[in-house]
Design a protein around this motif. Sequence first.
Motif, PDB file in Angstrom:
ATOM      1  N   GLU A 123     -17.882   5.247  -1.305  1.00 34.68           N
ATOM      2  CA  GLU A 123     -17.454   5.874  -0.057  1.00 34.68           C
ATOM      3  C   GLU A 123     -18.283   5.410   1.132  1.00 34.68           C
ATOM      4  OE1 GLU A 123     -14.768   7.688   0.317  1.00 34.68           O
ATOM      5  OE2 GLU A 123     -14.374   7.320  -1.816  1.00 34.68           O
ATOM      6  N   TYR A 124     -19.506   4.972   0.882  1.00 33.92           N
ATOM      7  CA  TYR A 124     -20.354   4.482   1.956  1.00 33.92           C
ATOM      8  C   TYR A 124     -19.930   3.089   2.430  1.00 33.92           C
ATOM      9  CZ  TYR A 124     -23.830   8.167   1.013  1.00 33.92           C
ATOM     10  OH  TYR A 124     -24.473   9.371   0.877  1.00 33.92           O
ATOM     11  N   LEU A 125     -19.448   2.258   1.487  1.00 32.15           N
ATOM     12  CA  LEU A 125     -19.254   0.833   1.779  1.00 32.15           C
ATOM     13  C   LEU A 125     -17.804   0.386   1.671  1.00 32.15           C
ATOM     14  CD1 LEU A 125     -22.308  -0.459  -0.300  1.00 32.15           C
ATOM     15  CD2 LEU A 125     -22.242   0.042   2.142  1.00 32.15           C
ATOM     16  N   ARG A 126     -16.882   1.310   1.545  1.00 32.83           N
ATOM     17  CA  ARG A 126     -15.487   0.916   1.353  1.00 32.83           C
ATOM     18  C   ARG A 126     -14.911   0.212   2.562  1.00 32.83           C
ATOM     19  NH1 ARG A 126     -12.156   6.199   0.207  1.00 32.83           N
ATOM     20  NH2 ARG A 126     -10.563   4.582  -0.052  1.00 32.83           N
ATOM     21  N   PHE A 127     -15.541   0.323   3.732  1.00 36.49           N
ATOM     22  CA  PHE A 127     -15.028  -0.335   4.933  1.00 36.49           C
ATOM     23  C   PHE A 127     -15.324  -1.831   4.934  1.00 36.49           C
ATOM     24  CE2 PHE A 127     -19.400   0.713   5.841  1.00 36.49           C
ATOM     25  CZ  PHE A 127     -19.873  -0.343   6.607  1.00 36.49           C
ATOM     26  N   LEU A 128     -16.209  -2.289   4.042  1.00 38.84           N
ATOM     27  CA  LEU A 128     -16.550  -3.708   3.961  1.00 38.84           C
ATOM     28  C   LEU A 128     -15.545  -4.460   3.100  1.00 38.84           C
ATOM     29  CD1 LEU A 128     -20.419  -3.528   3.389  1.00 38.84           C
ATOM     30  CD2 LEU A 128     -19.254  -4.197   5.498  1.00 38.84           C
ATOM     31  N   PRO A 129     -15.291  -5.741   3.397  1.00 41.65           N
ATOM     32  CA  PRO A 129     -14.453  -6.557   2.501  1.00 41.65           C
ATOM     33  C   PRO A 129     -15.096  -6.676   1.122  1.00 41.65           C
ATOM     34  CG  PRO A 129     -14.781  -7.648   4.620  1.00 41.65           C
ATOM     35  CD  PRO A 129     -15.717  -6.482   4.592  1.00 41.65           C
ATOM     36  N   ARG A 130     -14.277  -6.974   0.128  1.00 37.86           N
ATOM     37  CA  ARG A 130     -14.762  -7.027  -1.253  1.00 37.86           C
ATOM     38  C   ARG A 130     -15.878  -8.052  -1.422  1.00 37.86           C
ATOM     39  NH1 ARG A 130     -10.288  -7.874  -5.694  1.00 37.86           N
ATOM     40  NH2 ARG A 130      -9.732  -5.822  -4.817  1.00 37.86           N
ATOM     41  N   GLY A 131     -15.732  -9.216  -0.800  1.00 35.55           N
ATOM     42  CA  GLY A 131     -16.761 -10.239  -0.941  1.00 35.55           C
ATOM     43  C   GLY A 131     -18.108  -9.786  -0.409  1.00 35.55           C
ATOM     44  N   LYS A 132     -18.108  -9.080   0.703  1.00 33.84           N
ATOM     45  CA  LYS A 132     -19.369  -8.589   1.264  1.00 33.84           C
ATOM     46  C   LYS A 132     -19.965  -7.482   0.399  1.00 33.84           C
ATOM     47  CE  LYS A 132     -18.647  -9.870   6.087  1.00 33.84           C
ATOM     48  NZ  LYS A 132     -18.618  -9.397   7.506  1.00 33.84           N
ATOM     49  N   ARG A 133     -19.112  -6.675  -0.219  1.00 28.60           N
ATOM     50  CA  ARG A 133     -19.627  -5.641  -1.110  1.00 28.60           C
ATOM     51  C   ARG A 133     -20.290  -6.262  -2.337  1.00 28.60           C
ATOM     52  NH1 ARG A 133     -14.509  -3.062  -0.229  1.00 28.60           N
ATOM     53  NH2 ARG A 133     -13.938  -3.471  -2.396  1.00 28.60           N
ATOM     54  N   ILE A 134     -19.680  -7.328  -2.869  1.00 30.15           N
ATOM     55  CA  ILE A 134     -20.276  -8.020  -4.020  1.00 30.15           C
ATOM     56  C   ILE A 134     -21.607  -8.656  -3.631  1.00 30.15           C
ATOM     57  CG2 ILE A 134     -19.966  -9.935  -5.631  1.00 30.15           C
ATOM     58  CD1 ILE A 134     -16.972  -9.345  -5.581  1.00 30.15           C
ATOM     59  N   TRP A 135     -21.637  -9.273  -2.455  1.00 24.79           N
ATOM     60  CA  TRP A 135     -22.860  -9.908  -1.964  1.00 24.79           C
ATOM     61  C   TRP A 135     -23.965  -8.869  -1.771  1.00 24.79           C
ATOM     62  CZ3 TRP A 135     -25.375 -14.232  -1.722  1.00 24.79           C
ATOM     63  CH2 TRP A 135     -26.324 -14.474  -0.741  1.00 24.79           C
ATOM     64  N   LEU A 136     -23.614  -7.718  -1.228  1.00 26.39           N
ATOM     65  CA  LEU A 136     -24.572  -6.643  -1.037  1.00 26.39           C
ATOM     66  C   LEU A 136     -25.036  -6.082  -2.382  1.00 26.39           C
ATOM     67  CD1 LEU A 136     -26.002  -4.777   1.011  1.00 26.39           C
ATOM     68  CD2 LEU A 136     -23.995  -3.302   0.939  1.00 26.39           C
ATOM     69  N   GLY A 137     -24.126  -6.024  -3.355  1.00 29.80           N
ATOM     70  CA  GLY A 137     -24.477  -5.506  -4.669  1.00 29.80           C
ATOM     71  C   GLY A 137     -25.517  -6.363  -5.378  1.00 29.80           C
TER      72      GLY A 137
END
Length: 275
Positions: A123-137
């Motif tokens: 819920e915190y990061l759902r506004f980011l594109p999937r690629g950026k979420r993976i990179w952040l992960g």
Amino acid sequence: MNMPLPPQLPPEGALPSRLGNWLSRRIDGWAHTARHPLYWVGVRDMAGVSVGLAAWAFMTGVAMVGSGMSVGESVLMSLLVFAGSAQLAALPLIAAGAPLWVIFVAALCVNLRFLVFGVHLREYLRFLPRGKRIWLGYFMGDMTYVLFIRRFPHPAETERQRRAQLSYLWGGNCWNWLSWQSLNMLGIFLGAALPARWGLEYAGTLALLAVTCSLITSRVRALAALLAGATAVLAMGLPYRLGLVVAIAVAVLAAVWLERWVEAARKPEPEPDHG
């Protein structure tokens, strides 16, 4: 008669230019994030707790070289597998020549907590594109998650709040990654350079044992640690060091069951209805 056209090659310098543009965008994005005041608050908060992780990072580097891996392999593993617990779980299996699937399962077992982290942070990061979420992960660590949730108990509701939360998270992640990799590399190169008679690996084992014991802060965790140790000893004869995987599974299942039992015991019993 139509002759087939030769394949079109990219113009000379196109690939380097494309890579340069990608790097430029990444640097600009990081600079934009680093200008936010909460970015440096995240760096400061993470720096305050990363001192305790220094011994773990250093001794993990020593353990990689001590397990028979070359310096190059150890450096590559440190960069690709940014997870100290997964590294330590995989190292004895790699040294024993275990199949790849066994190594993968062992690393997966010790890192299941990140699945819980990811669900919580959705819920915190759902506004980011999937690629950026993976990179952040990839940069996410245990302490960065804990510090982030402690400062921001609830997801952001506005664009300004989202930028503030993301800046804080990136500050902690960047410092955590840099400090871990620095100490990990130091352990790798010192472990390869210093004589084996110095007993650096034994000192590393003691340091990691101290870090592990410091994490036992409740009776449930203490019992889970005892069960894991006993299971590992009893299952020592299993091939490919599968005793470690079994010990992890027993400890996790026991801890989950015990926590549920303790929570149920703490719930007050409903008062009888006397009519």
